[in-house]
Motif scaffolding. Structure first.
Motif, PDB file in Angstrom:
ATOM      1  N   VAL A   1      38.528  35.817  29.953  1.00 53.37           N
ATOM      2  CA  VAL A   1      39.965  36.048  29.816  1.00 53.37           C
ATOM      3  C   VAL A   1      40.210  37.550  29.690  1.00 53.37           C
ATOM      4  CG1 VAL A   1      42.031  35.609  28.438  1.00 53.37           C
ATOM      5  CG2 VAL A   1      40.305  33.818  28.706  1.00 53.37           C
ATOM      6  N   LEU A   2      41.139  38.063  30.510  1.00 55.98           N
ATOM      7  CA  LEU A   2      41.487  39.478  30.519  1.00 55.98           C
ATOM      8  C   LEU A   2      42.911  39.626  29.997  1.00 55.98           C
ATOM      9  CD1 LEU A   2      41.057  42.432  31.300  1.00 55.98           C
ATOM     10  CD2 LEU A   2      41.677  41.837  33.656  1.00 55.98           C
ATOM     11  N   ILE A   3      43.070  40.357  28.886  1.00 51.37           N
ATOM     12  CA  ILE A   3      44.372  40.515  28.247  1.00 51.37           C
ATOM     13  C   ILE A   3      44.754  41.991  28.225  1.00 51.37           C
ATOM     14  CG2 ILE A   3      45.694  40.173  26.124  1.00 51.37           C
ATOM     15  CD1 ILE A   3      43.798  37.905  25.408  1.00 51.37           C
ATOM     16  N   SER A   4      45.852  42.327  28.941  1.00 54.55           N
ATOM     17  CA  SER A   4      46.306  43.720  28.971  1.00 54.55           C
ATOM     18  C   SER A   4      47.682  43.810  29.604  1.00 54.55           C
ATOM     19  CB  SER A   4      45.320  44.593  29.744  1.00 54.55           C
ATOM     20  OG  SER A   4      45.853  45.891  29.954  1.00 54.55           O
ATOM     21  N   GLU A   5      48.468  44.785  29.117  1.00 55.37           N
ATOM     22  CA  GLU A   5      49.770  45.063  29.720  1.00 55.37           C
ATOM     23  C   GLU A   5      49.699  46.208  30.720  1.00 55.37           C
ATOM     24  OE1 GLU A   5      53.117  44.155  26.457  1.00 55.37           O
ATOM     25  OE2 GLU A   5      51.661  45.671  25.793  1.00 55.37           O
ATOM     26  N   ASP A   6      48.505  46.800  30.880  1.00 56.16           N
ATOM     27  CA  ASP A   6      48.324  47.972  31.742  1.00 56.16           C
ATOM     28  C   ASP A   6      47.918  47.530  33.151  1.00 56.16           C
ATOM     29  OD1 ASP A   6      47.574  50.284  33.019  1.00 56.16           O
ATOM     30  OD2 ASP A   6      46.342  51.045  31.389  1.00 56.16           O
ATOM     31  N   PRO A   7      48.775  47.700  34.172  1.00 57.12           N
ATOM     32  CA  PRO A   7      48.455  47.254  35.534  1.00 57.12           C
ATOM     33  C   PRO A   7      47.202  47.923  36.098  1.00 57.12           C
ATOM     34  CG  PRO A   7      50.790  47.765  35.332  1.00 57.12           C
ATOM     35  CD  PRO A   7      50.140  48.253  34.087  1.00 57.12           C
ATOM     36  N   GLU A   8      47.036  49.218  35.854  1.00 54.29           N
ATOM     37  CA  GLU A   8      45.853  49.924  36.369  1.00 54.29           C
ATOM     38  C   GLU A   8      44.585  49.368  35.738  1.00 54.29           C
ATOM     39  OE1 GLU A   8      46.147  54.114  35.972  1.00 54.29           O
ATOM     40  OE2 GLU A   8      47.997  54.279  37.156  1.00 54.29           O
ATOM     41  N   PHE A   9      44.638  49.115  34.438  1.00 54.57           N
ATOM     42  CA  PHE A   9      43.491  48.534  33.743  1.00 54.57           C
ATOM     43  C   PHE A   9      43.172  47.153  34.312  1.00 54.57           C
ATOM     44  CE2 PHE A   9      41.876  45.790  30.316  1.00 54.57           C
ATOM     45  CZ  PHE A   9      40.761  46.499  29.906  1.00 54.57           C
ATOM     46  N   ASN A  10      44.209  46.349  34.529  1.00 51.61           N
ATOM     47  CA  ASN A  10      44.003  45.011  35.073  1.00 51.61           C
ATOM     48  C   ASN A  10      43.380  45.053  36.457  1.00 51.61           C
ATOM     49  OD1 ASN A  10      45.121  43.923  32.780  1.00 51.61           O
ATOM     50  ND2 ASN A  10      47.175  43.716  33.657  1.00 51.61           N
ATOM     51  N   ASP A  11      43.864  45.973  37.307  1.00 51.72           N
ATOM     52  CA  ASP A  11      43.317  46.087  38.670  1.00 51.72           C
ATOM     53  C   ASP A  11      41.856  46.509  38.626  1.00 51.72           C
ATOM     54  OD1 ASP A  11      45.768  45.400  39.671  1.00 51.72           O
ATOM     55  OD2 ASP A  11      46.387  47.462  40.131  1.00 51.72           O
ATOM     56  N   ARG A  12      41.540  47.472  37.749  1.00 54.95           N
ATOM     57  CA  ARG A  12      40.153  47.956  37.666  1.00 54.95           C
ATOM     58  C   ARG A  12      39.223  46.862  37.165  1.00 54.95           C
ATOM     59  NH1 ARG A  12      37.447  51.914  33.213  1.00 54.95           N
ATOM     60  NH2 ARG A  12      35.406  52.086  34.200  1.00 54.95           N
ATOM     61  N   LEU A  13      39.607  46.205  36.075  1.00 54.61           N
ATOM     62  CA  LEU A  13      38.756  45.145  35.529  1.00 54.61           C
ATOM     63  C   LEU A  13      38.655  43.972  36.499  1.00 54.61           C
ATOM     64  CD1 LEU A  13      37.293  44.866  32.714  1.00 54.61           C
ATOM     65  CD2 LEU A  13      38.825  46.806  32.953  1.00 54.61           C
ATOM     66  N   GLY A  14      39.775  43.653  37.147  1.00 55.82           N
ATOM     67  CA  GLY A  14      39.754  42.563  38.112  1.00 55.82           C
ATOM     68  C   GLY A  14      38.787  42.827  39.235  1.00 55.82           C
TER      69      GLY A  14
END
Length: 406
Positions: free
Chosen positions: A9-22
């Protein structure tokens, strides 16, 4: 039969962080990723559900320490088994990151970590736990941590011989009742307990770090050596090992298991501040700091006391004066040192190099090599005081037995 994907589960409000982790997670086979565009504190009860159904929760740490820790406490209290990985940016203070580890996060990494290294961390934390703890054990052993203001002051001598003194006690009619005592050398880089007791260093801690093992009774049986007197010893590795190779959750699990199996656990600490000290201090009943009375010693000891109390306000900290015989009349230096440390010097370890050398040459405790020495007697008195303190917290304890058997 196909193996089930591991739920991340990936929890974040940061779009750049989400894209990188994804992007990083998509390259790893066998992972099923659920992405939540929210802060951890904004997840409410949903995070608790994920904690019960997932292997790993990755979240972007925020600078709001209070809300973050409250959310973590609720998540951990939900009974979930998911590990927690926090990724923090440069705006998150170190104190907040440290608080996350104290609250139960398995690991905190900076957002500047390289993709390949972050992938390795995710892979390691999402692995099934190899060893589990048995919650049925009810023993709650006492933890005694030994610290030092600097090296060479006699902390390891105290740790080894205090553990030995706690091992057995003489009762009426010459009968002896043994206590179960474990001695743990957590000075991973310069640990000397093995040499004091003529034991071989072992790589148990190295294996814990490499394989992400959380210890159980099987680990203890395979790793602990027992001396002829019955003292159980977990020595430091022979080779160099980074102090931060162990994680707080591993050390916490180790102490939990030791407390379930032993009456007393004596821990020789490193002369360094590392994250995994937190679970040691939070569990410890006593911390004994071996120090001196000169100004540099007092300054270092004051810093240690403040740090220990910050981690565990209820912990009992006592300063043991090393390499100095107890004076008949305290000098001004002694009085000023005690005042600065807000303590009373009750125990002094007199310099006794001959007795110490004989014990080290024979690879045995002082009680066997020099039972009549002043150093041996003083450590026996420290053990007696600790036994008395333990008896006061245990109404069923035999008050006649509060004397060490040496």
């Amino acid at each position: 039969m196909a193996q089930k994907d591991k739920d991340i589960v990936l929890i974040s409000e940061d779009p750049e962080f989400n894209d990188r982790l994804g992007a990083i997670l998509s390259k790893q086979a066998g992972l099923s990723v659920t992405q939540c565009n929210s802060s951890l504190s904004g997840m409410n009860g949903k995070a608790n559900e994920f904690a019960r159904s997932s292997e790993l929760i990755i979240f972007k740490a925020s600078s709001d320490a209070l809300k973050e820790e409250q959310a973590l406490k609720s998540l951990i209290a939900s009974g979930g088994t998911a590990r927690l990985l926090a990724v923090s940016d440069s705006t998150v203070p170190f104190g907040v990151a440290h608080g996350l580890l104290r609250a139960g996060v398995s690991e905190v990494v900076p957002d500047t970590i390289e993709d390949a290294e972050l992938a390795r961390v995710v892979s390691r934390l999402s692995m099934p736990r190899r060893l589990t703890l048995n919650p049925q054990d009810q023993r709650e052993g006492q933890v005694i941590a030994i610290s030092k203001a600097r090296g060479g002051i006699g902390a390891t001598t105290l740790a080894v011989n205090l553990a030995d003194q706690l091992c057995s006690r003489k009762k009426l009619f010459g009968k002896t009742e043994n206590r179960k005592v474990a001695l743990v050398d957590l000075d991973l880089q310069f640990g000397a307990v093995a040499g004091f007791l003529d034991l071989q260093p072992n790589n148990a801690f190295y294996s814990m770090a490499r394989d992400r093992i959380e210890p159980d009774s099987v680990f203890l049986q395979q790793s602990i050596e027992t001396t002829p007197s019955g003292l159980a010893v977990l020595t430091a590795p022979a080779g160099f090992m980074p102090l931060n190779a162990l994680q707080p959750d591993q050390v916490s699990a180790l102490i939990r298991r030791l407390r379930q199996n032993y009456d007393f656990i004596v821990i020789d600490l490193p002369h360094a501040m590392v994250d995994w000290l937190t679970p040691v201090l939070e569990t410890a009943n006593h911390v004994l700091i071996v120090s001196g009375t000169s100004v540099p010693f007092v300054q270092q000891t004051r810093r240690l006391i403040d740090f220990f109390k910050e981690q565990n306000p209820s912990i009992h900290v006592e300063v043991i004066v090393g390499q100095e015989k107890k004076p008949l009349i305290r000098s001004r230096r002694h009085i000023e040192a005690a005042k600065a440390l807000e303590t009373e010097f009750r125990h002094w370890l007199p310099p006794d190099p001959r007795a110490a050398e004989i014990a080290m040459d024979r690879g045995c405790p002082l009680s066997q090599a020099a039972s009549g020495s002043a150093l041996t007697k003083e450590i026996a008195q420290i053990a007696a005081d600790l036994l008395k303190a333990a008896s006061e917290t245990s109404p069923t304890h035999d008050a006649r037995a509060d004397r060490p058997g040496r």
